[in-house]
Design a protein around this motif. Structure first.
Motif, PDB file in Angstrom:
ATOM      1  N   THR A  33       5.328   1.754 -18.465  1.00  0.00           N
ATOM      2  CA  THR A  33       6.503   1.552 -17.846  1.00  0.00           C
ATOM      3  C   THR A  33       6.470   2.682 -16.371  1.00  0.00           C
ATOM      4  OG1 THR A  33       7.629   1.036 -19.865  1.00  0.00           O
ATOM      5  CG2 THR A  33       9.650   1.744 -17.385  1.00  0.00           C
ATOM      6  N   PRO A  34       6.906   1.574 -15.125  1.00  0.00           N
ATOM      7  CA  PRO A  34       7.111   2.212 -13.757  1.00  0.00           C
ATOM      8  C   PRO A  34       7.758   3.760 -13.913  1.00  0.00           C
ATOM      9  CG  PRO A  34       6.711   0.307 -12.846  1.00  0.00           C
ATOM     10  CD  PRO A  34       6.709   0.709 -14.997  1.00  0.00           C
ATOM     11  N   GLY A  35       7.688   4.277 -13.295  1.00  0.00           N
ATOM     12  CA  GLY A  35       8.710   6.759 -13.479  1.00  0.00           C
ATOM     13  C   GLY A  35      10.235   5.688 -12.387  1.00  0.00           C
ATOM     14  N   LYS A  53       4.952  -1.493  -9.822  1.00  0.00           N
ATOM     15  CA  LYS A  53       3.549  -1.872  -9.770  1.00  0.00           C
ATOM     16  C   LYS A  53       3.630  -3.408  -9.354  1.00  0.00           C
ATOM     17  CE  LYS A  53       2.253   1.016 -13.729  1.00  0.00           C
ATOM     18  NZ  LYS A  53       1.748   1.804 -15.244  1.00  0.00           N
ATOM     19  N   SER A  54       2.585  -3.443  -8.413  1.00  0.00           N
ATOM     20  CA  SER A  54       1.668  -4.666  -8.576  1.00  0.00           C
ATOM     21  C   SER A  54       0.564  -5.161  -8.473  1.00  0.00           C
ATOM     22  CB  SER A  54       2.699  -5.377  -7.128  1.00  0.00           C
ATOM     23  OG  SER A  54       1.940  -4.604  -6.089  1.00  0.00           O
ATOM     24  N   ASN A  55       0.553  -6.172  -8.475  1.00  0.00           N
ATOM     25  CA  ASN A  55      -0.962  -6.087  -8.313  1.00  0.00           C
ATOM     26  C   ASN A  55      -2.221  -5.758  -6.737  1.00  0.00           C
ATOM     27  OD1 ASN A  55      -1.395  -7.911 -10.720  1.00  0.00           O
ATOM     28  ND2 ASN A  55      -1.140 -10.126  -9.624  1.00  0.00           N
ATOM     29  N   GLY A  57      -0.756  -3.664  -6.365  1.00  0.00           N
ATOM     30  CA  GLY A  57      -1.056  -1.883  -6.212  1.00  0.00           C
ATOM     31  C   GLY A  57       0.295  -0.851  -7.079  1.00  0.00           C
ATOM     32  N   ARG A  58       0.792   0.794  -6.709  1.00  0.00           N
ATOM     33  CA  ARG A  58       2.009   0.904  -6.858  1.00  0.00           C
ATOM     34  C   ARG A  58       2.833   1.496  -6.018  1.00  0.00           C
ATOM     35  NH1 ARG A  58      -0.603   4.951 -11.634  1.00  0.00           N
ATOM     36  NH2 ARG A  58      -0.143   2.869 -12.584  1.00  0.00           N
ATOM     37  N   PHE A  59       3.964   1.019  -5.909  1.00  0.00           N
ATOM     38  CA  PHE A  59       4.432   1.771  -4.898  1.00  0.00           C
ATOM     39  C   PHE A  59       5.527   2.328  -5.182  1.00  0.00           C
ATOM     40  CE2 PHE A  59       2.843  -2.283  -3.880  1.00  0.00           C
ATOM     41  CZ  PHE A  59       1.928  -2.277  -2.691  1.00  0.00           C
ATOM     42  N   ASN A  60       6.550   3.418  -4.422  1.00  0.00           N
ATOM     43  CA  ASN A  60       7.088   4.152  -4.245  1.00  0.00           C
ATOM     44  C   ASN A  60       8.306   3.975  -3.514  1.00  0.00           C
ATOM     45  OD1 ASN A  60       6.188   5.561  -6.037  1.00  0.00           O
ATOM     46  ND2 ASN A  60       4.727   6.295  -5.467  1.00  0.00           N
ATOM     47  N   ILE A  84       9.838  -8.400  -3.641  1.00  0.00           N
ATOM     48  CA  ILE A  84       8.701  -8.872  -1.721  1.00  0.00           C
ATOM     49  C   ILE A  84       7.383  -8.614  -2.365  1.00  0.00           C
ATOM     50  CG2 ILE A  84       8.852  -6.844  -0.038  1.00  0.00           C
ATOM     51  CD1 ILE A  84      11.486  -6.185  -0.045  1.00  0.00           C
ATOM     52  N   PHE A  85       6.654  -7.646  -3.669  1.00  0.00           N
ATOM     53  CA  PHE A  85       5.664  -8.188  -3.211  1.00  0.00           C
ATOM     54  C   PHE A  85       5.171  -9.231  -4.502  1.00  0.00           C
ATOM     55  CE2 PHE A  85       6.521  -2.948  -2.425  1.00  0.00           C
ATOM     56  CZ  PHE A  85       5.687  -2.710  -1.625  1.00  0.00           C
ATOM     57  N   ALA A  86       5.725  -9.462  -5.237  1.00  0.00           N
ATOM     58  CA  ALA A  86       5.463 -10.916  -5.352  1.00  0.00           C
ATOM     59  C   ALA A  86       4.980 -11.904  -4.577  1.00  0.00           C
ATOM     60  CB  ALA A  86       6.438 -10.987  -6.591  1.00  0.00           C
ATOM     61  N   SER A  87       6.065 -12.132  -3.965  1.00  0.00           N
ATOM     62  CA  SER A  87       6.017 -12.817  -2.400  1.00  0.00           C
ATOM     63  C   SER A  87       4.282 -12.539  -1.516  1.00  0.00           C
ATOM     64  CB  SER A  87       7.264 -12.777  -1.025  1.00  0.00           C
ATOM     65  OG  SER A  87       7.551 -11.600  -1.132  1.00  0.00           O
ATOM     66  N   GLU A  88       4.460 -11.107  -1.007  1.00  0.00           N
ATOM     67  CA  GLU A  88       3.142 -10.928  -0.917  1.00  0.00           C
ATOM     68  C   GLU A  88       1.869 -11.786  -1.579  1.00  0.00           C
ATOM     69  OE1 GLU A  88       2.881  -9.419   2.396  1.00  0.00           O
ATOM     70  OE2 GLU A  88       4.785 -10.108   2.923  1.00  0.00           O
ATOM     71  N   GLU A  89       1.813 -11.220  -2.977  1.00  0.00           N
ATOM     72  CA  GLU A  89       0.827 -11.162  -3.431  1.00  0.00           C
ATOM     73  C   GLU A  89       0.922 -13.099  -2.906  1.00  0.00           C
ATOM     74  OE1 GLU A  89       1.511 -10.362  -7.513  1.00  0.00           O
ATOM     75  OE2 GLU A  89       1.711  -7.829  -6.835  1.00  0.00           O
TER      76      GLU A  89
END
Length: 98
Positions: A33-35, A53-55, A57-60, A84-89
């Motif tokens: 689980t992301p923290g 987390k996304s494909n 990478g990990r983003f904070n 946001i990252f899902a759309s970027e993926e």
């Protein structure tokens, strides 16, 4: 890395270190689980850190607030960042197949 225009470089470095430690703790505990972490800076400010987390990478995401954020707000912020990252993926995947 996305930063606010006048971000404190020291605070960013410390935040990154905390999230690295949190990753290690979660790994030792077997948690994927992301923290999320809230840390008192002083009597009036709290550093609140969230990780997704996304494909890609990990983003904070970090913010300085007057009190720890309620779990519902944290989940909403994390959900927005994940979207946001899902759309970027999806864009990245389309570009790779073109």
């Amino acid at each position: 890395m996305l930063l606010e225009q006048e971000s404190d470089g020291e605070l960013i470095a410390v935040s990154s270190s905390f999230m690295t430690v949190l990753d290690r703790i979660r790994s030792c505990l077997g948690s994927e689980t992301p923290g999320v972490m809230a840390l008192d800076i002083d009597s009036e400010q709290v550093l609140h850190l969230m990780q997704v987390k996304s494909n890609l990478g990990r983003f904070n995401l970090g913010c300085v607030v007057s009190e720890p954020l309620p779990r519902a707000v944290v989940e909403s912020l994390k959900g927005g960042l994940e979207a946001i990252f899902a759309s970027e993926e999806a864009v990245f995947a389309v570009e790779q197949t073109s």
